[in-house]
Design an enzyme around this catalytic site. Structure first.
Site: not given
Length: 410
Positions: A295, A338
């Protein structure tokens, strides 16, 4: 559990033979349709005594468990009416055939607000009783709970939070027993006196005035967190140096990002740059902590583009997503954790892969109302977002204007 007989039982020809745990539990429950909780199924092992996971295949598979055969009973037993619920911390250790027979439900860690509500509704009351206090003798404020969560615990659950609350209750009980009048109010300042210095320090957004730094988003065992991707260059032979104890996946992401930037030099307005004469160093701080995951590609590309265009990236913008050599931005997991980490760190805008749009529905409404999200399919779109970020909001500009428009300075 390493013995297959724990599941299937022992044959009655052996001395001390017993049925397996499943049949024993059904006998104790007195019902043919109980709910079974199999805790920590990822800790199953295997040795010369057999493979318990193979025995669980027959017990957990709805297509087979109507004829489960325990060695002790030696007759078919119908487990079709039993509901099995298993828990695990990690999916990888579970054997693939057994995992294939499970309906997997992934549970994210608690958010900070959820931990505060759990503490106020359950943990404090339980520790007050356990330490011989009355509810009126101690008051732990919300600010105190948030300080404990941020500085003294780093976990997905609330086990360590309860331990810290227990320590506060014990100290308060000692004070009351020593003759302190009235109730004890636990404030953030008092927490530091009782629990001493905090163990953890959460990352917060920073305003960068130098190019080559991007704010990425990550998921850890304790929930979400932000991390800074730093890029620097020096005279060399076009090499790429990576530090920060990165895993293989993040190393590959950095290599893809470096290759993409070099291949798009003309488009980015870097045609005059001799990449063969520069070495690039990419570092992710907190080098003692291993980091890996698919990511960080977008953040690494942004850091390198910022470095070679000499334009700082706004410290209010966080980003996540993986990139390919063609410049596509691929979806990632853990979006909720996140984004919550970005919100907690004070970020105002987040760049996400477009295919993660559905994950935004899981966010609390207050987070969606206070943050701006930009969904992108290609890395060029993310560059346009940064190039056109102004004080008035988001403004997309053509990629060719990246070099002249520059990046917003936080």
């Amino acid at each position: 559990m390493r013995d297959e007989a724990e599941i299937r039982g022992h044959r009655r020809t052996y001395i001390g033979a017993m049925p397996g745990r499943i049949i024993q539990a059904i006998k104790r429950a007195g019902s043919r349709n109980p709910v079974f909780m199999l805790d920590e199924v990822d800790k199953i092992g295997q040795d010369w005594r057999g493979d318990p996971s193979s025995a669980l295949l027959e017990a957990l598979d709805p297509a087979q468990n109507h004829a489960f055969r325990d060695h002790y009973l030696d007759v078919d037993f119908d487990l079709g009416q039993v509901i099995f619920i298993t828990t695990a911390n990690q999916l990888e250790p579970i054997p693939a055939p057994l995992r294939d027979r499970m309906e997997i439900i992934t549970l994210d860690g608690y958010t900070e607000d959820e931990k505060v509500r759990i503490a106020k509704g359950f943990l404090i009351a339980r520790q007050v009783r356990a330490n011989g206090l009355k509810p009126t003798e101690i008051d732990i404020t919300d600010d105190t709970l948030r300080k404990i969560i941020r500085e003294y615990t780093r976990e997905a659950g609330v086990r360590n939070l309860e331990r810290q609350i227990s320590a506060l209750c014990r100290k308060s009980a000692v004070g009351i027993a020593s003759g302190e009048p009235g109730s004890v109010v636990i404030t953030p300042d008092r927490v530091k006196k009782i629990l001493k210095q905090g163990k953890y320090e959460n990352e917060t957004r920073e305003s960068f005035d130098i190019p080559g730094i991007a704010t990425g988003l990550a998921v850890t065992a304790a929930g979400g967190d932000i991390l800074f991707i730093e890029a620097g260059r020096m005279k060399g032979k076009g090499g790429l140096n990576l530090t920060g104890q990165l895993g293989d996946v993040m190393k590959e992401s950095a290599g893809i990002a470096w290759s993409w930037v070099r291949s798009k030099a003309d488009t980015l307005g870097l045609g005059g740059e001799d990449f063969g004469g520069w070495d690039v160093h990419v570092h992710v701080p907190a080098g003692a902590i291993p980091k890996d995951g698919p990511s960080a590609g977008v953040a690494m590309v942004m850091a390198m583009v910022s470095l070679f265009t000499s334009r700082p990236i706004s410290g209010e913008v966080g980003m996540t997503g993986e990139v390919t050599l063609r410049g596509r931005v691929l979806p990632v997991g853990g979006v909720k954790m996140k984004v919550l980490a970005a919100h907690r760190a004070g970020l105002k805008k987040v760049i996400l892969p477009r295919r993660n749009e559905a994950d935004l529905e899981e966010l609390p409404q207050e987070v969606r109302d206070t943050m701006e999200f930009r969904l992108v399919d290609r890395i060029e779109e993310a560059l346009e977002v940064l190039a056109g970020s102004t004080e008035d909001g988001w403004e997309c500009r053509p990629l060719a204007s990246v070099r002249t428009a520059g990046f917003a300075v936080g």
